[in-house]
Design an enzyme around this catalytic site. Structure first.
Site, PDB file in Angstrom:
ATOM      1  CG  ASP D 228      -3.715   0.041  -7.181  1.00 22.08           C
ATOM      2  OD1 ASP D 228      -2.620   0.542  -6.878  1.00 22.08           O
ATOM      3  OD2 ASP D 228      -4.808   0.550  -6.888  1.00 22.08           O
ATOM      4  CB  ALA D 229      -2.475  -4.054 -12.660  1.00 19.53           C
TER       5      ALA D 229
END
Lengths: 284, 284, 284, 284
Positions: D228-229
């Site tokens: 999720d980065a």
């Protein structure tokens, strides 16, 4: 366990809240939700209440009668009382556009909507296959200038035979006459593809483009005799710019229409909307 | 005419609404506003109620006592009762930034805020002239690492001598210690310039820029011991793009900060916020 | 280092972009910003360009002449060329409301606005003290039905003597006549407190309340002869509900008005707005 | 008529815009769209350009070679050139949730999306009937801890055999390994059901509920090795209150997920996204 939803409105007057809550307690009801609103301009009191009854002997018919005897006349209440577990029955009217239809049926399938859809009706045959794939009966009732009256008579018969509670015009694209409106007052929900009262009538995206607005919108409202002038249930908007063509507005608008209409349907189906003097009170 | 505002919470239990509304009626009160919420996860009941009393003999002190006797022990209520016409007294802590200060004082001047501002305090002298132009006493209390304890003792003395009800940190830029928090629990409102819990701590706009987010936000919350982790009162956001520099984010963020903080102040001053387990219930 | 900002529009035609960029390179300019838009309905090409020139010998007057000779006639360009470091001069017209005035002056003071405010003018004396506290000359020019023409003549003289570039009506509450509009075409910015084209004219919040809309808005636009029908620069909206009184709408609307007007001022002052056929192209 | 879309980035340097536009003119191209951005922190220049060529003899392969010879080495360009009429091919990975799938296929059917969907893949069989009703091949590739490597090998084979350009994880609910990421860098689009960087990882709606946020969000981003980065393409949010249960958040969130993911897909498919240093530049 029985649960009722009660909607009332009346002239504002002292002790109305205490009287109703006391009545519930006296009848062994436990209030689990209460909200109220006073329209100070018109001096009207509105209330929405949910109440649970543990007794097996509870009957909503009997309770309605007691309520009527004890409170309705005394406070001159306008009121509606629903068995909270009874899903309302919704008829879906469509034309050729499918985006609202897909959106509603997707939510319906996933269990998001507290309602039943006994049938879908259209003045065109285009969307029949979608109705089929969701296993919902589809009626094709063509409408022309000359056959409009007969078509609405047929619609009315279908609504009655299916004991429909409310109607949703999911981009139905036809003006509905008083024949239906009078039978279903504040029970026919439309989606208009503009931010009302701006851009009433046909082709609102074209008008919005021409005016050079920086925001477009969609409005869900109850149908009344005057075009696009009924009580507003829900509105939403999105930003646009000079770089958007009319087709871009139409495409962006579809997303608004879907969500605004679905929200309005949910509010109505969950008995959270009251109408007074062409305006809504929404207990959300 | 006397009017009270009552906030209560307790374990959820049957008949709580009817008992309270009945109590008001018995004491000749007319309920003009009622709203409630049940937190089903924690089984906690919350209620906000406004009630009017016509009798000249009404005394809120006496009424508090009766309420305590009749209801508080029975339902194990946590409660607060306010005279509705009594404005809360708010202390304003600032540092060097003036945008929130101007915004609050502009609203205060126009009568938009139901509160009194007995004084403004800052660790810097920069904004004194603004306080002067609005005729509000200004205290300059410098804070350094070594003098922090003494500074907070001085702040405390000011808060007490002015009988302050709640404190607003309008971009005060200093960490407030337990010395103040313990005396004013859920009564110190901060504005944090990010969408919490994203970007806790210093320089959130720089972090937002670095992460490449497409939306920035601001959060108003009550101060607790843990940094930027207190109960959230209000949040808002705005869209940004790759074309915005850090300075653009800061500039756009200022508009968010102003409006989010002012909204939080209004909610608190109008006694519309309840706090339980580090979360807020907002009766708006 | 010299920097220019160039705005052009013309009939859309091949090679226009390459011709302009090539012209800049030939004249030793380095383009640091370029954006363009084609209105396909009207076949009009719009471009905004920023270009830097390192030579000390660069003169914008000379460069304007060369540009005219080489490109303007060939492509039949409508064009404006600005020295990018020259701040536009803005006159501020107000009446009795102070929220937009405070907002603009707060931003002006903090350096957020790329412009100069040589004077503030009002038909009332109420806001003089605010102008004073920001050290800006204030002119009180009363307007009555009978003196309107003389008042506008006086306004015009002030605008000319201060070499004003554009005018902002910050809730000025007076209809401006052609005497001013013709001298400052697309240079007088108004803030209207509704979501245009909904609720044109007086008391839009009252109309919005009466219609029961769920969203209210504000619109900043250039003044034209037709009331509230000029090119829209910026719009924004906020959600409202049945629980908001007219005063609530007015109060919530003030926040919209402030931000929408300030955004419009920034866009205009930074030469990011082009107007064609009563619509704007915004290069933001 | 041939049309190309060109995306370039390089170290910022003088005359880059003029050189590229001049190159197009020299090669008889007419630029119909140009937009650029300079990241001043990193000193990187980005440009997106659309150019039309009338000559029947135009060949994009030849033009790519000339472009490479003349400009790429000179300016050390990173670049991509597309035939504008060639639709990208998108693989759709799903799991059990159907709301994003319905939304994407509804848009696909209506012609709103400029792309092709050669197949749908899932680790479960649940959504096969939806794929069938839209006549799109469906592959069921189960994934367990032990078979993950084999499953991804099979996925890779399918992606290659269908000459897929980019992959969309429409609530696929599986962590994708480097085996795929390395083959499709910045070409695997995910929808995360929170406002990143808040609430990374599993069950973001539960975390949002627990934190008591007043706004929830959704984020579409490219998958990178860190969970999720990856670079954020699109985000949107909606307001919530204490009255919303976790299920309400999930339900409201679904509407965000659908629209945010579809917008991200459109931006990517229309070649409007550039990625640099884990951030996106969006030419919309």
């Amino acid at each position: 366990m029985h649960k009722i939803t009660l909607l009332i409105h009346c002239e504002d007057q002292p002790n109305i809240i205490a009287s109703v809550t006391n009545f519930m307690a006296t009848n062994k009801g436990n209030i689990v939700y209460i909200d109220q609103h006073v329209d100070r301009e018109q001096n009207i009191f509105f209330m929405r209440l949910e109440c649970e009854f543990k007794s097996d002997a509870f009957s909503i018919e009997k309770f309605r009668n007691i309520f009527k005897e004890v409170l309705v006349e005394k406070f001159q209440l306008k009121w509606k009382m629903y068995a909270a577990d009874k899903k309302p029955r919704m008829a879906l009217f469509v034309s050729k556009y499918d985006h609202c239809l897909y959106d509603i049926l997707g939510r319906y399938n996933s269990g998001e909507l507290f309602l039943e859809i006994p049938f879908i009706l259209s003045n065109h045959a285009h969307l029949k296959s979608i109705a089929d794939s969701f296993n919902i009966p589809f009626y094709h009732v063509p409408v022309t200038k000359d056959t409009k009256y007969e078509a609405e008579r047929e619609q009315l018969k279908l609504l009655e035979s299916y004991t429909i509670d409310f109607v949703v015009l999911a981009r139905y694209m036809q003006i509905v006459s008083n024949l239906l409106i009078d039978k279903y007052p504040n029970k026919i929900i439309n989606i208009h593809h503009s931010f009302l009262p701006a851009f009433v009538g046909a082709k609102p995206y074209h008008s919005a483009y021409k005016r050079g607005v920086k925001i477009i919108g969609a409005t869900s409202h109850y149908i009344t005799e005057e075009l696009d002038a009924g009580p507003i249930i829900e509105q939403d908007v999105t930003h646009v710019s000079h770089s958007h063509s009319i087709n871009d507005l139409i495409s962006k608008g579809r997303d608004l229409e879907k969500i605004v209409l679905s929200n309005a349907i949910k509010l109505h189906a969950n008995r959270k909307v009251m109408v007074f003097n062409n305006k809504t009170v929404i207990f959300s």
